[in-house]
Design a protein around this motif. Sequence first.
Motif, PDB file in Angstrom:
ATOM      1  N   LYS A 142      44.292  28.366 -80.938  1.00 40.51           N
ATOM      2  CA  LYS A 142      43.148  29.238 -81.226  1.00 40.51           C
ATOM      3  C   LYS A 142      43.386  30.110 -82.448  1.00 40.51           C
ATOM      4  CE  LYS A 142      41.582  29.208 -76.515  1.00 40.51           C
ATOM      5  NZ  LYS A 142      41.798  29.798 -75.200  1.00 40.51           N
ATOM      6  N   TYR A 143      44.632  30.512 -82.635  1.00 43.65           N
ATOM      7  CA  TYR A 143      44.921  31.316 -83.820  1.00 43.65           C
ATOM      8  C   TYR A 143      44.679  30.491 -85.082  1.00 43.65           C
ATOM      9  CZ  TYR A 143      47.170  34.745 -80.824  1.00 43.65           C
ATOM     10  OH  TYR A 143      47.418  35.677 -79.890  1.00 43.65           O
ATOM     11  N   LEU A 146      40.901  30.141 -85.654  1.00 43.30           N
ATOM     12  CA  LEU A 146      40.305  31.361 -86.209  1.00 43.30           C
ATOM     13  C   LEU A 146      40.705  31.530 -87.663  1.00 43.30           C
ATOM     14  CD1 LEU A 146      40.748  33.892 -83.294  1.00 43.30           C
ATOM     15  CD2 LEU A 146      38.616  33.269 -84.355  1.00 43.30           C
ATOM     16  N   ARG A 150      38.174  31.617 -90.865  1.00 39.84           N
ATOM     17  CA  ARG A 150      38.176  32.746 -91.795  1.00 39.84           C
ATOM     18  C   ARG A 150      38.425  32.270 -93.211  1.00 39.84           C
ATOM     19  NH1 ARG A 150      41.814  37.638 -89.408  1.00 39.84           N
ATOM     20  NH2 ARG A 150      40.474  38.309 -87.717  1.00 39.84           N
ATOM     21  N   THR A 229      47.148  39.299-100.044  1.00 38.14           N
ATOM     22  CA  THR A 229      46.785  40.659 -99.686  1.00 38.14           C
ATOM     23  C   THR A 229      46.107  41.304-100.884  1.00 38.14           C
ATOM     24  OG1 THR A 229      48.827  40.677 -98.491  1.00 38.14           O
ATOM     25  CG2 THR A 229      47.691  42.753 -98.622  1.00 38.14           C
ATOM     26  N   GLU A 237      49.417  38.265 -90.416  1.00 41.12           N
ATOM     27  CA  GLU A 237      50.437  38.052 -89.394  1.00 41.12           C
ATOM     28  C   GLU A 237      50.295  39.022 -88.232  1.00 41.12           C
ATOM     29  OE1 GLU A 237      51.386  39.199 -92.484  1.00 41.12           O
ATOM     30  OE2 GLU A 237      51.651  41.236 -91.740  1.00 41.12           O
ATOM     31  N   SER A 238      49.677  40.195 -88.460  1.00 42.90           N
ATOM     32  CA  SER A 238      49.582  41.110 -87.324  1.00 42.90           C
ATOM     33  C   SER A 238      48.413  40.752 -86.417  1.00 42.90           C
ATOM     34  CB  SER A 238      49.453  42.551 -87.819  1.00 42.90           C
ATOM     35  OG  SER A 238      48.277  42.702 -88.554  1.00 42.90           O
ATOM     36  N   GLU A 239      47.537  39.861 -86.859  1.00 39.10           N
ATOM     37  CA  GLU A 239      46.428  39.483 -85.988  1.00 39.10           C
ATOM     38  C   GLU A 239      46.555  38.031 -85.536  1.00 39.10           C
ATOM     39  OE1 GLU A 239      43.225  40.227 -88.643  1.00 39.10           O
ATOM     40  OE2 GLU A 239      44.128  42.148 -89.109  1.00 39.10           O
ATOM     41  N   LEU A 240      46.713  37.138 -86.500  1.00 34.32           N
ATOM     42  CA  LEU A 240      46.616  35.713 -86.182  1.00 34.32           C
ATOM     43  C   LEU A 240      47.968  35.011 -86.285  1.00 34.32           C
ATOM     44  CD1 LEU A 240      43.327  34.737 -87.976  1.00 34.32           C
ATOM     45  CD2 LEU A 240      43.682  35.422 -85.643  1.00 34.32           C
ATOM     46  N   VAL A 241      49.049  35.742 -86.180  1.00 34.18           N
ATOM     47  CA  VAL A 241      50.401  35.193 -86.266  1.00 34.18           C
ATOM     48  C   VAL A 241      50.639  34.589 -87.656  1.00 34.18           C
ATOM     49  CG1 VAL A 241      52.137  33.796 -85.148  1.00 34.18           C
ATOM     50  CG2 VAL A 241      50.267  34.705 -83.820  1.00 34.18           C
ATOM     51  N   ARG A 324      45.389  45.529 -95.595  1.00 37.28           N
ATOM     52  CA  ARG A 324      44.539  44.339 -95.550  1.00 37.28           C
ATOM     53  C   ARG A 324      43.116  44.729 -95.167  1.00 37.28           C
ATOM     54  NH1 ARG A 324      47.124  42.259 -91.409  1.00 37.28           N
ATOM     55  NH2 ARG A 324      48.717  41.433 -92.764  1.00 37.28           N
ATOM     56  N   LEU A 325      42.148  44.034 -95.751  1.00 37.88           N
ATOM     57  CA  LEU A 325      40.752  44.286 -95.367  1.00 37.88           C
ATOM     58  C   LEU A 325      40.433  43.570 -94.062  1.00 37.88           C
ATOM     59  CD1 LEU A 325      38.950  43.819 -98.748  1.00 37.88           C
ATOM     60  CD2 LEU A 325      38.900  45.863 -97.377  1.00 37.88           C
ATOM     61  N   ARG A 326      39.312  43.964 -93.472  1.00 34.63           N
ATOM     62  CA  ARG A 326      38.868  43.278 -92.269  1.00 34.63           C
ATOM     63  C   ARG A 326      37.910  42.173 -92.681  1.00 34.63           C
ATOM     64  NH1 ARG A 326      36.651  47.725 -89.158  1.00 34.63           N
ATOM     65  NH2 ARG A 326      34.711  47.086 -90.075  1.00 34.63           N
ATOM     66  N   VAL A 327      37.656  41.239 -91.805  1.00 31.56           N
ATOM     67  CA  VAL A 327      36.922  40.043 -92.217  1.00 31.56           C
ATOM     68  C   VAL A 327      35.498  40.378 -92.657  1.00 31.56           C
ATOM     69  CG1 VAL A 327      36.289  39.424 -89.843  1.00 31.56           C
ATOM     70  CG2 VAL A 327      36.404  37.672 -91.575  1.00 31.56           C
TER      71      VAL A 327
ATOM     72  N   MET C   8      35.253  32.415 -75.965  1.00 31.09           N
ATOM     73  CA  MET C   8      36.606  31.891 -76.029  1.00 31.09           C
ATOM     74  C   MET C   8      37.546  32.948 -75.453  1.00 31.09           C
ATOM     75  SD  MET C   8      38.330  30.090 -79.251  1.00 31.09           S
ATOM     76  CE  MET C   8      38.982  31.343 -80.300  1.00 31.09           C
ATOM     77  N   LEU C  10      41.203  34.332 -75.603  1.00 34.37           N
ATOM     78  CA  LEU C  10      42.374  34.274 -76.483  1.00 34.37           C
ATOM     79  C   LEU C  10      43.473  35.117 -75.854  1.00 34.37           C
ATOM     80  CD1 LEU C  10      43.427  33.381 -79.308  1.00 34.37           C
ATOM     81  CD2 LEU C  10      42.651  35.554 -80.143  1.00 34.37           C
ATOM     82  N   HIS C  16      53.755  38.126 -79.584  1.00 32.01           N
ATOM     83  CA  HIS C  16      52.814  38.221 -80.695  1.00 32.01           C
ATOM     84  C   HIS C  16      53.350  39.289 -81.637  1.00 32.01           C
ATOM     85  CE1 HIS C  16      49.151  39.347 -82.842  1.00 32.01           C
ATOM     86  NE2 HIS C  16      48.730  38.133 -82.585  1.00 32.01           N
ATOM     87  N   PRO C  17      53.183  39.106 -82.954  1.00 32.30           N
ATOM     88  CA  PRO C  17      53.823  40.052 -83.878  1.00 32.30           C
ATOM     89  C   PRO C  17      53.393  41.496 -83.707  1.00 32.30           C
ATOM     90  CG  PRO C  17      53.004  38.142 -85.053  1.00 32.30           C
ATOM     91  CD  PRO C  17      52.550  37.989 -83.655  1.00 32.30           C
ATOM     92  N   SER C  18      52.212  41.766 -83.202  1.00 33.66           N
ATOM     93  CA  SER C  18      51.804  43.172 -83.234  1.00 33.66           C
ATOM     94  C   SER C  18      51.357  43.692 -81.883  1.00 33.66           C
ATOM     95  CB  SER C  18      50.693  43.364 -84.249  1.00 33.66           C
ATOM     96  OG  SER C  18      49.612  42.580 -83.893  1.00 33.66           O
ATOM     97  N   ILE C 122      47.931  47.195 -89.957  1.00 30.92           N
ATOM     98  CA  ILE C 122      46.810  47.132 -90.894  1.00 30.92           C
ATOM     99  C   ILE C 122      47.166  46.226 -92.074  1.00 30.92           C
ATOM    100  CG2 ILE C 122      45.292  48.571 -92.320  1.00 30.92           C
ATOM    101  CD1 ILE C 122      44.916  49.228 -89.502  1.00 30.92           C
ATOM    102  N   ILE C 195      41.227  51.402 -98.614  1.00 30.28           N
ATOM    103  CA  ILE C 195      41.169  50.265 -97.696  1.00 30.28           C
ATOM    104  C   ILE C 195      41.597  50.702 -96.303  1.00 30.28           C
ATOM    105  CG2 ILE C 195      42.099  47.980 -97.193  1.00 30.28           C
ATOM    106  CD1 ILE C 195      42.417  47.516-100.126  1.00 30.28           C
ATOM    107  N   ARG C 199      39.473  50.622 -92.838  1.00 31.10           N
ATOM    108  CA  ARG C 199      39.908  49.889 -91.650  1.00 31.10           C
ATOM    109  C   ARG C 199      40.001  50.766 -90.407  1.00 31.10           C
ATOM    110  NH1 ARG C 199      42.869  45.347 -91.414  1.00 31.10           N
ATOM    111  NH2 ARG C 199      42.628  45.696 -89.203  1.00 31.10           N
ATOM    112  N   SER C 354      40.484  42.086 -85.623  1.00 28.16           N
ATOM    113  CA  SER C 354      41.378  42.887 -86.463  1.00 28.16           C
ATOM    114  C   SER C 354      41.453  44.324 -85.974  1.00 28.16           C
ATOM    115  CB  SER C 354      40.884  42.884 -87.899  1.00 28.16           C
ATOM    116  OG  SER C 354      40.492  41.604 -88.273  1.00 28.16           O
ATOM    117  N   MET C 357      44.124  45.378 -83.243  1.00 20.94           N
ATOM    118  CA  MET C 357      45.456  45.754 -83.702  1.00 20.94           C
ATOM    119  C   MET C 357      45.478  47.208 -84.149  1.00 20.94           C
ATOM    120  SD  MET C 357      45.902  42.718 -83.158  1.00 20.94           S
ATOM    121  CE  MET C 357      47.035  43.093 -81.879  1.00 20.94           C
TER     122      MET C 357
END
Lengths: 355, 174, 372
Positions: A142-143, A146, A150, A229, A237-241, A324-327, C8, C10, C16-18, C122, C195, C199, C354, C357
């Motif tokens: 799933k990651y 996604l 994106r 970035t 990496e902090s959201e979707l590995v 990082r910006l959000r989607v 879905m 998830l 997980h990293p965070s 972030i 930024i 966020r 996002s 996190m």
Amino acid sequence: MYEFLNELLGNQILAMLLTAAVPLVFILLFTLFAVWLERKVSAHMQDRLGPMRVGWHGSLQLIADFLKILQKEAPVSLEADKPLYNFAPVLVFAGSFAAFAAIPFSSKLIGSEIELGLFYILAVSSFMVIGILMAGWSSNNKYSLLGAMRSAAQIVSYEIPTALVVLGMIMLTGTLSLTKISEMQTSSFWNWYILGGPGLSLSKFLLIPFMIIGFIIIYISTLAEVNRTPFDIPEAESELVAGYFTEYPGIKYAMFMLTEYANMFAVSAIVSILFFGGYQSPVGYLGNMLGIHWMIPFEQAFWFISKGLFFVFVQIWLRWTLPRLRVDQLMALCWKYLIPYAFLNLIIIGIISLL
Amino acid sequence: MKTREEIFEILKAQFPDAVLGIDASLPTEPLISIDPLKIKDICVFLRDSEELKFDSLMLLSGVDDANGTKTKDEQGHDVITGGTLSVYYHLDSVYLKHRVTLKVSAPRENPDVESVSYVWRSADWHEREAFDLLGINFLNHPNLIRILMPYDWEGYPLRKDYKNPEFYLGMKVN
Amino acid sequence: MALKTERMVLNMGPQHPSTHGVLRLELEIEGELVTKVTPHIGYLHRCFEKHCEAMMYNQVVPYTDRMDYLASMYNNWGYALAVEKLCGIQVPERVEYIRVIMGELQRIASHAVAVGTFGLDIGAWTPFLYLFRDRERILTLFEMTCGARLLYNYIWVGGLSHDIHPDFVRMTREFLESFKPTVTEVNNLLSYNKIFIERTANIGVLPLDTAINYGCTGPTLRGSGLAYDLRRDDTYSIYNKFDFNVITGQGLQGTLGDTWDRYYVRVQEMLESVKIIEQALDQLPAEGDVQSAIPKRIKPPKGHVYTRVENPRGELGYFIISDGNTNPFRVKVRPPSFVHLEIMDDLTRGHLISDIMAILGSIDIVLGEVDR
């Protein structure tokens, strides 16, 4: 280069392979250097030393890493769609490798001197989207899915401002050939398009502010196209590995990394060709001064790679400075700000070029 | 700001049946005992009353009082029958800055206590924990499932007579 | 033709990293939009409370270290306070001062991790490493004092395990001087970054009444605008001797109680801790045996006690029941992270992946404490 090698060797296939080998070798060497550069630059920005053990200041670290990654076992998830899964990294890499065919490293060192160079590069680099979607879908994760969605949305969206700025440049120069655009900006940095292009007419001075705006737009949007970035949300990496390549181990993972760094250089190269004279020297050539004409292509290659590396350095610099910006913010930036400004810029450049 | 004795007097006047008594003989903090099936009404009163305003539940802890009769089973493990399990409520008023401790005791064989998770949202997980580790059954709790232990664990580890299982899902427990 | 869509599920974590440890968040998502978050905890559950029942009172101290491993000093301190209150032990003044200094240093170290990893969530790497560089110096101070860098076992019932090192005062002062510019640096690099504000502002807004109803404490509650600090409002130890401000969220960049407010409360609290340490170092009594009040054998009377300290994450409470034996009858901990994790579902509903996190980073949980 192909014609030259063809004459030299008298064998089309051999000449073709040799021509193709040059950018491939360049990509490999550049990736090794750029990863090392990224690690060192980030380390020094963060009060660290970075890799120090292998070679001088860790210069051979990447070779060690590459050897390690080559030896890795490559397990594939049982649920993965194996043909797509295995083909995706190849397709992604092919997309960025193909772009290198039309990039003029110097007036002589160019894979194929096609007239439609700019158009060709824009077209083949969209190839990557298919590969990324393939990777994300076939991993059955799933990651990855996604991340791929994106990434596809991001690359497709940001191609529009890129193309609009490129369109403005085509209107101005009247050609799609990268070599011709570079040749127009010859002899001095005064003739670069960031400073309004060659000549001394009034329109040159009127163009300067809009050229700078165009440069900023294309730099931001190419940054987004290569998923760096602050636009690295597909592989955040902090959201979707790791985004679309979460499931890829070993050499397949290395191919994605190779693509990322190759793309960084490719977009930097395009920016430097359009606005910063491409392979042209800012001050003139040593070869001309000394009367050694065969030196000039090498000097040109030096300038081209230096310019490319400078923009790669700026990309690295931004990466280690900005969050990082959000989607949704990423999409808003593209559709609400960059595209309208790019259109406006296009119209103004059109009017000025009619003057 | 009110002392615990004053709070007890207010409660006693309001709920003569449900408030069982105050134990002020303890060396540190007096304790108000409540009927386990009336605790929710009392908590609503404590929260909404203008002079008390206990707006947050700081801690809800289940305790095995181990005051029943102790016997040994054939393997030599303690088995407790009878007696009570207790729940302690530490309430705090953020604005008035006073505190109170409530205690309810329910019989060990049938430990039913009314849930206060509708009064304070923080009670939700605390009650799940007390259920998980001590087996106290909170009536009207929205989602009374295990929280710290695996969902399919058997037994209540914090009880004084808890016996380790030999196997969990085929794995040896030691 | 209408496209068929479905929700879905998830699984974020346990690896997980965070997720800041082994937390599993079960997300129900529609595209990028989160409709429900269910935290699953217990992966680090190691029966701390059961262990305590089999230990003597002084043997429990090392176990408390392992709960909130980023703020072990407070875990020791809260436990020591509880047992001291139960037995009626008075500790020497010098011990109190050293405890305050250690506690506030620990608060800076813990907030440094919280702020740094929040930036990391972030996507900003660099402030994280700047803060870790300074945290490392605090850990060196701790190592100098008690030999451990993470799990100190330093604050004992009635005293301390070691007196401070002769160089400690000088080195702490040096550290404090060099730390102040770091906070400015982090503010420039992160707090006021456009930024970053985009966020975090208006994300995960926690209204004050909800926060109180959920039992939130510490920076999470103060970020919602209420000046409530146990150091000031339920004074323990010698905090009434120091002059410091209770930082609250102001809603500077968006709504009051949003993620940015909670983050910024932590940044400013580090400077308040610096102020407290400076005052404590000035007043620190020069001589005194830090172990004079340690009892040989702890056998409190029958009774129960609930004490609380202001841990970097909120109210850390210890509820101890004594039946008059040398072992505690029941030890129950109120871990602030456990309580704060419960608000995840409320805070995240309707946000994007996002933002999860960002919100999780802003409530600053430590899983060792959630699961015990």
